[in-house]
Design a protein around this motif. Sequence first.
Motif, PDB file in Angstrom:
ATOM      1  N   THR A  56      26.292  -6.904  18.201  1.00 34.64           N
ATOM      2  CA  THR A  56      25.832  -8.122  18.876  1.00 34.64           C
ATOM      3  C   THR A  56      25.312  -7.809  20.272  1.00 34.64           C
ATOM      4  O   THR A  56      25.420  -8.624  21.186  1.00 34.64           O
ATOM      5  CB  THR A  56      26.978  -9.151  18.952  1.00 34.64           C
ATOM      6  OG1 THR A  56      28.128  -8.526  19.561  1.00 34.64           O
ATOM      7  CG2 THR A  56      27.348  -9.666  17.581  1.00 34.64           C
ATOM      8  N   ALA A  57      24.752  -6.619  20.431  1.00 40.32           N
ATOM      9  CA  ALA A  57      24.324  -6.157  21.755  1.00 40.32           C
ATOM     10  C   ALA A  57      23.246  -7.037  22.362  1.00 40.32           C
ATOM     11  O   ALA A  57      23.158  -7.177  23.585  1.00 40.32           O
ATOM     12  CB  ALA A  57      23.823  -4.720  21.655  1.00 40.32           C
ATOM     13  N   GLN A  58      22.393  -7.642  21.523  1.00 42.78           N
ATOM     14  CA  GLN A  58      21.318  -8.497  22.022  1.00 42.78           C
ATOM     15  C   GLN A  58      21.661  -9.975  21.879  1.00 42.78           C
ATOM     16  O   GLN A  58      20.775 -10.824  21.786  1.00 42.78           O
ATOM     17  CB  GLN A  58      20.004  -8.191  21.305  1.00 42.78           C
ATOM     18  CG  GLN A  58      19.471  -6.797  21.605  1.00 42.78           C
ATOM     19  CD  GLN A  58      18.007  -6.664  21.259  1.00 42.78           C
ATOM     20  OE1 GLN A  58      17.172  -6.425  22.124  1.00 42.78           O
ATOM     21  NE2 GLN A  58      17.672  -6.821  19.984  1.00 42.78           N
ATOM     22  N   LYS A  59      22.979 -10.273  21.882  1.00 42.42           N
ATOM     23  CA  LYS A  59      23.476 -11.648  21.800  1.00 42.42           C
ATOM     24  C   LYS A  59      23.180 -12.292  20.453  1.00 42.42           C
ATOM     25  O   LYS A  59      23.207 -13.512  20.323  1.00 42.42           O
ATOM     26  CB  LYS A  59      22.877 -12.508  22.939  1.00 42.42           C
ATOM     27  CG  LYS A  59      23.005 -11.928  24.326  1.00 42.42           C
ATOM     28  CD  LYS A  59      24.438 -11.886  24.815  1.00 42.42           C
ATOM     29  CE  LYS A  59      24.517 -11.448  26.270  1.00 42.42           C
ATOM     30  NZ  LYS A  59      25.862 -11.464  26.818  1.00 42.42           N
ATOM     31  N   ARG A  60      22.875 -11.464  19.437  1.00 43.92           N
ATOM     32  CA  ARG A  60      22.721 -11.898  18.057  1.00 43.92           C
ATOM     33  C   ARG A  60      23.417 -10.876  17.164  1.00 43.92           C
ATOM     34  O   ARG A  60      23.518  -9.710  17.527  1.00 43.92           O
ATOM     35  CB  ARG A  60      21.246 -11.964  17.631  1.00 43.92           C
ATOM     36  CG  ARG A  60      20.345 -12.907  18.397  1.00 43.92           C
ATOM     37  CD  ARG A  60      18.903 -12.724  17.928  1.00 43.92           C
ATOM     38  NE  ARG A  60      17.947 -13.554  18.649  1.00 43.92           N
ATOM     39  CZ  ARG A  60      17.561 -14.754  18.264  1.00 43.92           C
ATOM     40  NH1 ARG A  60      18.068 -15.268  17.144  1.00 43.92           N
ATOM     41  NH2 ARG A  60      16.686 -15.449  18.962  1.00 43.92           N
ATOM     42  N   SER A  61      23.840 -11.281  15.986  1.00 45.77           N
ATOM     43  CA  SER A  61      24.384 -10.330  15.020  1.00 45.77           C
ATOM     44  C   SER A  61      23.231  -9.637  14.310  1.00 45.77           C
ATOM     45  O   SER A  61      22.405 -10.285  13.662  1.00 45.77           O
ATOM     46  CB  SER A  61      25.267 -11.060  13.994  1.00 45.77           C
ATOM     47  OG  SER A  61      26.421 -11.584  14.609  1.00 45.77           O
ATOM     48  N   GLU A  62      23.168  -8.296  14.453  1.00 47.54           N
ATOM     49  CA  GLU A  62      22.064  -7.533  13.895  1.00 47.54           C
ATOM     50  C   GLU A  62      22.572  -6.195  13.382  1.00 47.54           C
ATOM     51  O   GLU A  62      23.564  -5.652  13.872  1.00 47.54           O
ATOM     52  CB  GLU A  62      20.999  -7.257  14.972  1.00 47.54           C
ATOM     53  CG  GLU A  62      20.385  -8.481  15.607  1.00 47.54           C
ATOM     54  CD  GLU A  62      19.508  -8.109  16.798  1.00 47.54           C
ATOM     55  OE1 GLU A  62      18.281  -8.127  16.634  1.00 47.54           O
ATOM     56  OE2 GLU A  62      20.070  -7.794  17.864  1.00 47.54           O
ATOM     57  N   ASN A  63      21.847  -5.646  12.421  1.00 45.61           N
ATOM     58  CA  ASN A  63      22.093  -4.285  11.972  1.00 45.61           C
ATOM     59  C   ASN A  63      21.745  -3.339  13.103  1.00 45.61           C
ATOM     60  O   ASN A  63      20.678  -3.448  13.721  1.00 45.61           O
ATOM     61  CB  ASN A  63      21.225  -4.003  10.736  1.00 45.61           C
ATOM     62  CG  ASN A  63      21.454  -2.627  10.148  1.00 45.61           C
ATOM     63  OD1 ASN A  63      22.058  -1.755  10.761  1.00 45.61           O
ATOM     64  ND2 ASN A  63      20.955  -2.422   8.945  1.00 45.61           N
ATOM     65  N   LEU A  64      22.641  -2.396  13.387  1.00 46.86           N
ATOM     66  CA  LEU A  64      22.408  -1.424  14.452  1.00 46.86           C
ATOM     67  C   LEU A  64      21.038  -0.776  14.339  1.00 46.86           C
ATOM     68  O   LEU A  64      20.356  -0.542  15.348  1.00 46.86           O
ATOM     69  CB  LEU A  64      23.502  -0.354  14.405  1.00 46.86           C
ATOM     70  CG  LEU A  64      23.317   0.871  15.297  1.00 46.86           C
ATOM     71  CD1 LEU A  64      23.493   0.498  16.761  1.00 46.86           C
ATOM     72  CD2 LEU A  64      24.288   1.976  14.917  1.00 46.86           C
ATOM     73  N   GLN A  65      20.596  -0.513  13.112  1.00 48.07           N
ATOM     74  CA  GLN A  65      19.331   0.192  12.900  1.00 48.07           C
ATOM     75  C   GLN A  65      18.122  -0.662  13.232  1.00 48.07           C
ATOM     76  O   GLN A  65      17.005  -0.144  13.309  1.00 48.07           O
ATOM     77  CB  GLN A  65      19.238   0.689  11.456  1.00 48.07           C
ATOM     78  CG  GLN A  65      20.258   1.758  11.101  1.00 48.07           C
ATOM     79  CD  GLN A  65      20.158   2.971  12.006  1.00 48.07           C
ATOM     80  OE1 GLN A  65      20.944   3.124  12.936  1.00 48.07           O
ATOM     81  NE2 GLN A  65      19.170   3.813  11.750  1.00 48.07           N
ATOM     82  N   ASN A  66      18.312  -1.957  13.444  1.00 47.35           N
ATOM     83  CA  ASN A  66      17.201  -2.846  13.778  1.00 47.35           C
ATOM     84  C   ASN A  66      17.165  -3.236  15.248  1.00 47.35           C
ATOM     85  O   ASN A  66      16.325  -4.041  15.650  1.00 47.35           O
ATOM     86  CB  ASN A  66      17.277  -4.123  12.925  1.00 47.35           C
ATOM     87  CG  ASN A  66      17.134  -3.839  11.446  1.00 47.35           C
ATOM     88  OD1 ASN A  66      16.480  -2.869  11.051  1.00 47.35           O
ATOM     89  ND2 ASN A  66      17.749  -4.666  10.614  1.00 47.35           N
ATOM     90  N   VAL A  67      18.074  -2.672  16.049  1.00 42.95           N
ATOM     91  CA  VAL A  67      18.161  -3.038  17.462  1.00 42.95           C
ATOM     92  C   VAL A  67      17.401  -2.010  18.298  1.00 42.95           C
ATOM     93  O   VAL A  67      17.795  -0.838  18.352  1.00 42.95           O
ATOM     94  CB  VAL A  67      19.633  -3.104  17.927  1.00 42.95           C
ATOM     95  CG1 VAL A  67      19.707  -3.520  19.395  1.00 42.95           C
ATOM     96  CG2 VAL A  67      20.415  -4.079  17.058  1.00 42.95           C
ATOM     97  N   PRO A  68      16.312  -2.407  18.975  1.00 42.70           N
ATOM     98  CA  PRO A  68      15.477  -1.441  19.687  1.00 42.70           C
ATOM     99  C   PRO A  68      15.992  -1.094  21.082  1.00 42.70           C
ATOM    100  O   PRO A  68      15.277  -1.211  22.082  1.00 42.70           O
ATOM    101  CB  PRO A  68      14.121  -2.161  19.747  1.00 42.70           C
ATOM    102  CG  PRO A  68      14.478  -3.598  19.820  1.00 42.70           C
ATOM    103  CD  PRO A  68      15.715  -3.762  18.990  1.00 42.70           C
ATOM    104  N   ILE A  69      17.250  -0.688  21.163  1.00 44.66           N
ATOM    105  CA  ILE A  69      17.821  -0.168  22.402  1.00 44.66           C
ATOM    106  C   ILE A  69      18.691   1.019  22.049  1.00 44.66           C
ATOM    107  O   ILE A  69      19.109   1.182  20.901  1.00 44.66           O
ATOM    108  CB  ILE A  69      18.656  -1.230  23.168  1.00 44.66           C
ATOM    109  CG1 ILE A  69      19.846  -1.689  22.327  1.00 44.66           C
ATOM    110  CG2 ILE A  69      17.794  -2.400  23.598  1.00 44.66           C
ATOM    111  CD1 ILE A  69      20.756  -2.652  23.062  1.00 44.66           C
TER     112      ILE A  69
END
Length: 801
Positions: A56-69
Amino acid sequence: MRVKTKRAGRLVLLLASTALAPIWGMQSAIAADTTPAAPATPDSAANEGLMEIVVTAQKRSENLQNVPISLQALGTATLEQHQVQSFDDYAKQLPSVSFQSFGPGQSQLFFRGISSGGDGLPFGALPTSGFYLDEIPVTTIGSLLDVHIYDVARVEALSGPQGTLYGASSLSGTLRIITNKPDTSKFSAGYDVQGTRFDKGSLGGTIEGFVNIPLSNRAAVRIVGFDEHDGGYIDNTYHQRTYQSPHTLDDGTVVNSPITVDNSKFVKKNFNDVDTYGGRVALGIDLDDDWTVTPQVIAQHQRSNGSFLYDPKAGDLQVHDYAPERNIDKWYQAALTVEGKVWDWDVLYSGGYMQRSIDTHADYSYYTVAYDAYPNYGYFTNSMGKQIDPTQYYYGHQDLTKQSHELRFSSPSTNRWRVTAGLFYQEQTNQSQANYYAPGYGSSQQGSPVYEDDIFLTNVHIVDRDYAVFSQASYDILPSVTLTGGVRGFIADNTLTGFSGFASDAAKAGCVTPFPSLNSCSYLNKKFNDSGETHKLNVTWQIDPDRMVYATYSTGYRPGGNNRRAGVEPYGSDTLDNYELGWKTSWFDQKLRFNGAVYYEEWNNLQYALVALNSGSVTNIYNAGDARVYGVETDITWAVTRSLTLSASGAFNDARLATDFCAIGANSNPDCASGIIAAPKGTRLPVQPRIKFNTTARYEFLLGEADSFVQGSLNHQTSTRSFLGTTADELVGDSPGFTTVDISMGGKIGNTSAEFYVQNLFDDRGGLTRNTFSAPEISGQYARIYPTKPRLFGVKFGQKF
């Protein structure tokens, strides 16, 4: 709160530890084929590929592999597989993370080498890295909160500035601890018991447990408790010293009056033990299908004794200390999270209040040793004319509070346009007291006490307030190409009131000394205000479902503040510009995961703590100049077979000053006109090694009815610089590189598991940092080493229901 079963729990721990006794005498080395672990190690290797990691690094629940950070996530199983219980345990699994420490609850956290080496003062600058418990910031002035890790969903390490969504003190990165939440779907519970012993130390152990109770189909409560005792491994050994105590006679003649003292009443073997206990209660309530309320309370009490830095001149894992030493860190946090929907937008409110109390007693005698050469500094007699031991002690006390409120709105994640926006406010207070004293000094014939036995006193009240509005938007230019931009506007306000100084400073302020009460003299009334913005721009290309690359430009900031000494100017905010190229990729039907980033960072107007000329070793905060970092960080995980998983992660950081750092002049402020350089351009920044990496090999197999495993991990880092200033670093010296190896083995039958582990198998005496309790310019030759833990044996037994 302390549970009623605490004594029984400790008895169980003692029995478990005693069961290891036959092992302690083993001298033969255990050979292990180790190819070890990474911060982004998945919780397990699935039969058909690696398990998805949701963050939830971008304040949303996302797959780690889809988070561009650049993000590393340690899941529940990974934390358990590496026996993670404290900050030191998980920090070694995060290559981009470095830290300075004086022991449990006394650490400062850094990302990507953004460290000046002078952070961590209880009345100093805010940290360069943000720290969150779930949605609530718990970053404080001074030391990092050392949260006991149990029943934790994951630890997220966000490298690089996170100023858009996380704000102040996320200059170099943000660390988040995400706890497991109440679950209305089923009852669950579990407990774990551990016994440990340091090969060159004493016994320890832990008892931990949780229970999740559904109260209805819309409500559940989760309760967690723990009690941990860590054995000691550093000895305070007997020592004598003789002070010359030069002083001036009435005729002006300087004579010595030697006095010999010893530390016999403080001698103790394995004296740096730690007791930590606490718990967590969270209530989850689904008001309807869209709205959920989660109140939570976390509390922890930690007492650490002795010194966690050893003196190489005294011997391996030994010190010569002349004062009682302990650190008592008590805190609780009450938090409330409300989540719901307005139309099809997600709405979240998170608010929290934290109160923390820290009491520190420490040996300050090397300051006395350093100043023993100065006439009239260490010569005191009582009313009977008997000479008084001039050895100085230190007592520090902090009362910290922090409240924060955030209201956030997020549009549907399936939209081509996606927006997250919100408002943020926080207020943190710090009542900080630091007493530098010699017992009996207040009643001596020669003393000039500022308060009671205090030679020097700091008693200040600091208030920091932050106001922010933020927004981050993403737009799919093409189905595979996304543009993201964000901005955060902020206002920061800092006030400092109180007193800091010697009796002579009090006299200048018109105060009577010694003070009749602690708060009877308050002559400081300082204010600092700042405002500005921080921003981010990102382009992401999803090449195919398994491969993504991104480019990011982002900025971060850390507010300035006020110095505690009269006449010393405030220090301004420092900022960071980050240029980053990264990738997230999966291969071979998601059996191989390879992520990484390359980056260049510019640190502008960096804040640094330094002792000014003729200041009596008093440290102030200054803006030293600029620095830059070239770096690479990467992690790879490979499910070689259904049984064997290999993983590795590492970071390279070349962090250096980009400008000369001028020395502090006689006016107690930076003075470049003198031509004296405290640290020249090109000087390495301290604390962060150039290279840090870890690897893990885990083999899982069936042994009879038991699902069994063997695991080996290797951790390595290169040398680190201790201080930014040239003089201070030459006095203290650098910390050489080192390598440690951990092994573990065990199995699980049904809901019952057991394992045996050895940390630092070959007992490598790695030095994480070198430091001095007083300023290095004064006592640098007496620098001590904060070591990796010596070889530790452990057994663990647990059940889940």
